[in-house]
Design an enzyme around this catalytic site. Structure first.
Site, PDB file in Angstrom:
ATOM      1  N   GLU A  40       0.849  -1.193   0.000  1.00  0.00           N
ATOM      2  CA  GLU A  40       0.000   0.000   0.000  1.00  0.00           C
ATOM      3  C   GLU A  40       0.883   1.240   0.000  1.00  0.00           C
ATOM      4  OE1 GLU A  40      -2.386   2.947  -0.073  1.00  0.00           O
ATOM      5  OE2 GLU A  40      -3.249   0.935  -0.278  1.00  0.00           O
ATOM      6  N   VAL A  83       2.108  -1.402  -6.555  1.00  0.00           N
ATOM      7  CA  VAL A  83       2.212  -2.511  -7.510  1.00  0.00           C
ATOM      8  C   VAL A  83       2.024  -1.949  -8.913  1.00  0.00           C
ATOM      9  CG1 VAL A  83       1.117  -4.634  -8.332  1.00  0.00           C
ATOM     10  CG2 VAL A  83       1.463  -4.281  -5.882  1.00  0.00           C
ATOM     11  N   CYS A 166     -20.365   3.018  -3.905  1.00  0.00           N
ATOM     12  CA  CYS A 166     -21.515   3.601  -3.208  1.00  0.00           C
ATOM     13  C   CYS A 166     -22.474   4.248  -4.193  1.00  0.00           C
ATOM     14  CB  CYS A 166     -21.091   4.604  -2.140  1.00  0.00           C
ATOM     15  SG  CYS A 166     -22.477   5.012  -1.044  1.00  0.00           S
ATOM     16  N   ASP A 303     -13.748  -2.926  -4.140  1.00  0.00           N
ATOM     17  CA  ASP A 303     -14.256  -2.227  -5.322  1.00  0.00           C
ATOM     18  C   ASP A 303     -13.700  -2.759  -6.634  1.00  0.00           C
ATOM     19  OD1 ASP A 303     -15.727  -0.637  -3.643  1.00  0.00           O
ATOM     20  OD2 ASP A 303     -14.380   1.089  -3.743  1.00  0.00           O
ATOM     21  N   LYS A 311     -20.695  -1.961  -4.995  1.00  0.00           N
ATOM     22  CA  LYS A 311     -19.354  -1.670  -4.473  1.00  0.00           C
ATOM     23  C   LYS A 311     -19.483  -0.757  -3.251  1.00  0.00           C
ATOM     24  CE  LYS A 311     -17.233  -2.231  -9.033  1.00  0.00           C
ATOM     25  NZ  LYS A 311     -16.622  -3.551  -8.762  1.00  0.00           N
ATOM     26  N   CYS A 346     -26.471   0.166   1.312  1.00  0.00           N
ATOM     27  CA  CYS A 346     -26.385   1.582   0.988  1.00  0.00           C
ATOM     28  C   CYS A 346     -27.298   2.347   1.938  1.00  0.00           C
ATOM     29  CB  CYS A 346     -26.796   1.816  -0.467  1.00  0.00           C
ATOM     30  SG  CYS A 346     -26.494   3.497  -1.015  1.00  0.00           S
TER      31      CYS A 346
END
Length: 410
Positions: A40, A83, A166, A303, A311, A346
């Protein structure tokens, strides 16, 4: 300290966002002895579901941000890098410095990419001229500033083509803005339009009637099959490509005083260009096991995952235990038993203090967590969204405490 290119990791997790951290925590909870690396690049982690509330003046922006280091699970190695290439045939990932990490199994969870550049003129005017978006940490406070400053005029809200993260967030921005204007007594002086590239207000039909009640209450105009393609901030104009009933496109330019934009979204380039991608550019997976169909030691969630679920962070809460159980079963040469049923949630903030909690799985099948009619706006669900969910996220989901997330069995 340089990485050991010869090391073989039990698990490499690509991405230290919600999905990567939750999967790593769930894996290490089950098997602390795993050698697990999280790749990350960012040293900041954001609780993105609260940015809608920031844009509505209901949440402190700083409370959505934590240091990545504080969230890395015990026993995991954080590799602060990016990456650049996936090499599944060699069971390796390539980092931006050219080094390679070798793995026995791979979890692909880098999130998606906001494609701001797809809308002409947008990037130059974001954060000024009344052009804003709750999809960025630095812009959500500007949304609230714009909402407070607007006393009359025209407010436009946009939604791009699916899939996006979302899917309810574009209209939630509209509802919270309208509720503030209603409270201030100026809603009748503001011309509100919601431009949706798609053809329906919400993808699960059960929730459209309660949402339409609020659309009518706020006198918002719905513009379907209307895609934002260009913005001129100084001139305060937005250009939309609309599709007529016969399928022919035409362009229309509208003026605005406030414009809330949700950009088109896609998988990161290193995913789209990899052997792991499906036709849409997302990571191909079996919808139940979340395992790649061609590379058995690769799993995906979040996601970037190509499953047909919504997602949302709530989806990750259910996906992480499934990935953990199935990946460990694969490493142990055991049959995979955990099944993901497509759960997503949601919380539709239709006003400050009320939420319609839409919970559903594959095919729009309702999956409510509570014995209540889910298609009703409730104060209790506002408290869940505003106060409980951030704590569930940071203190439970990212720590491997799987509240209401036990996997179904195949």
């Amino acid at each position: 300290m340089p990485l050991d290119d010869t090391a073989l990791w039990d698990v490499v997790v690509v991405g230290g966002g919600a999905a990567g951290l939750a999967a790593a925590a769930s894996l290490l909870k089950r098997k602390p002895s795993l050698s697990l690396a999280i790749v990350e690049p960012s040293d900041r982690h954001y609780y993105q579901p609260a940015w809608t509330l920031v844009g509505g003046g209901c949440f402190n922006p700083a409370d959505t941000c934590r240091s990545t280091a504080s969230l890395i699970p015990n026993n995991a190695k954080w590799i602060r890098s990016r990456v650049t290439r996936l090499l599944p045939q060699q069971s390796q990932v390539e980092l931006e410095n050219g080094q390679h990490l070798s793995y026995r199994s791979l979890v692909v969870a880098p999130g998606l990419e906001l494609n701001w550049g797809a809308i002409a003129g947008l990037e130059e005017t974001l954060g000024k001229n009344g052009v804003t978006s709750n999809y960025r940490y630095d812009l959500a406070p500007y949304t609230w500033e714009c909402v407070q400053n607007l006393k009359q005029g025209r407010a436009l809200f946009t939604q791009p083509a699916m899939p996006i993260k979302c899917a309810g967030a574009p209209q939630k921005a509209m509802y919270l803005s309208c509720h503030h204007w209603e409270q201030q007594g100026c809603l009748d002086k503001i011309d509100v339009h919601f431009h949706n590239t798609g053809g329906v207000l919400f993808g699960v039909a059960d929730f459209v009637p309660p949402l339409m009640e609020y659309v009518k209450r706020y006198n918002a105009h719905l513009e379907f099959t209307s895609e934002l393609i260009a913005v001129d901030g100084p001139a305060k104009t937005a250009t939309f490509r609309e599709t007529d009933e016969d399928g022919s496109p035409r362009e229309r330019t509208e003026t605005f005083d406030m414009l809330h934009v949700v950009p088109p979204q896609r998988a990161p380039e290193f995913i789209r260009n990899s052997e792991l991608a499906n036709e849409g550019g997302w990571v191909a997976v079996d919808e139940a096991t979340l395992q790649h169909p061609h590379y058995a030691n690769v799993f995906s969630l979040g996601d970037v995952c190509g499953a047909s679920n919504a997602k949302t962070a709530a989806a990750v809460r259910k996906q992480a235990p499934v990935v953990a159980e199935n990946l460990l079963a694969w490493l142990d040469k055991q049959p995979m038993a955990a099944r993901y049923a497509g759960y997503g949630a949601c919380p539709l903030t239709v006003e400050k203090g009320k939420v319609v909690l839409a919970e559903f799985g594959y095919g729009g099948k309702l999956q409510p967590s509570f014995p209540l009619n889910p298609a009703v706006a409730r104060t209790s669900m506002w408290w869940l969204k505003r106060y409980a969910m951030p704590r569930i996220y940071f203190s439970m989901m990212l720590k491997g405490h799987e509240w209401l997330a036990k996997p179904d069995k195949l």
